[in-house]
Design a protein around this motif. Sequence first.
Motif, mmCIF file in Angstrom:
data_model
loop_
_atom_site.group_PDB
_atom_site.id
_atom_site.type_symbol
_atom_site.label_atom_id
_atom_site.label_comp_id
_atom_site.label_asym_id
_atom_site.label_seq_id
_atom_site.Cartn_x
_atom_site.Cartn_y
_atom_site.Cartn_z
ATOM 1 N N HIS A 40 1.673 8.805 -2.625
ATOM 2 C CA HIS A 40 2.897 8.058 -2.295
ATOM 3 C C HIS A 40 2.672 7.151 -1.093
ATOM 4 O O HIS A 40 3.063 5.980 -1.094
ATOM 5 N N SER A 41 2.038 7.708 -0.060
ATOM 6 C CA SER A 41 1.805 6.952 1.170
ATOM 7 C C SER A 41 0.921 5.733 0.904
ATOM 8 O O SER A 41 1.215 4.634 1.374
ATOM 9 N N CYS A 48 2.910 13.741 -7.540
ATOM 10 C CA CYS A 48 3.706 14.438 -6.523
ATOM 11 C C CYS A 48 2.992 14.511 -5.173
ATOM 12 O O CYS A 48 3.549 15.024 -4.207
ATOM 13 N N LEU A 62 3.039 3.150 -1.074
ATOM 14 C CA LEU A 62 4.111 2.548 -0.274
ATOM 15 C C LEU A 62 3.570 1.637 0.825
ATOM 16 O O LEU A 62 4.211 0.655 1.191
#
Length: 196
Positions: free
Chosen positions: A99-100, A94, A103
Amino acid sequence: SDVCSSDLALYDHASQLAIQKAIDPRIGDSTLPFTYPPFVAWILMPLGWLPFSAAFIAITLINGILLAVSLQLLMRSLQLSREQSTWLVLGGLCNFGVHSAILQGQASFILLILLLMFTLTVQGQRRFGAGFSTGLIFFKPQFQPVPLIILLTRRWWPALIVASLTVIVLILCSVVLVGFSGIIQYVQLLTDRKSV
């Protein structure tokens, strides 16, 4: 001479801009510089042989594996219960930074596993492993001072020797790859406040 010129382009703003505009013409004149030592480009080079989408999938899979291995090592070394392990995994999955990094296809998870290796080898009093992982953290030199200070304050001289030899080997590999002029460009990039 083509190889030499492409090696020098590793830290050349105009060359980087041309490559990045070919991938995404919307970026304008801003580039995301390659701020890693030259030997890292050699490690990541096989991704460049793939089409962009395949390279992105490959680095995403590599990052996912490195994250999973890191979480598993943490759970084992901290002797977490099942519930604590679940919270660690959820917290990791989470996290916006995770995530960054995934991605954007960053190499941050390589640094994560190296820092984790350092921590676990120091915790386990394994001097060779601590020195070797400290040397490998030259992958991102900005993160290397703290492990070196830890080894120095513990007076783990053999670990410091192993770390120093590892860094010397990586520097020599970098010089072979890009020459002294490429090393100078890399140092200039690191000292340029606008690019760091």
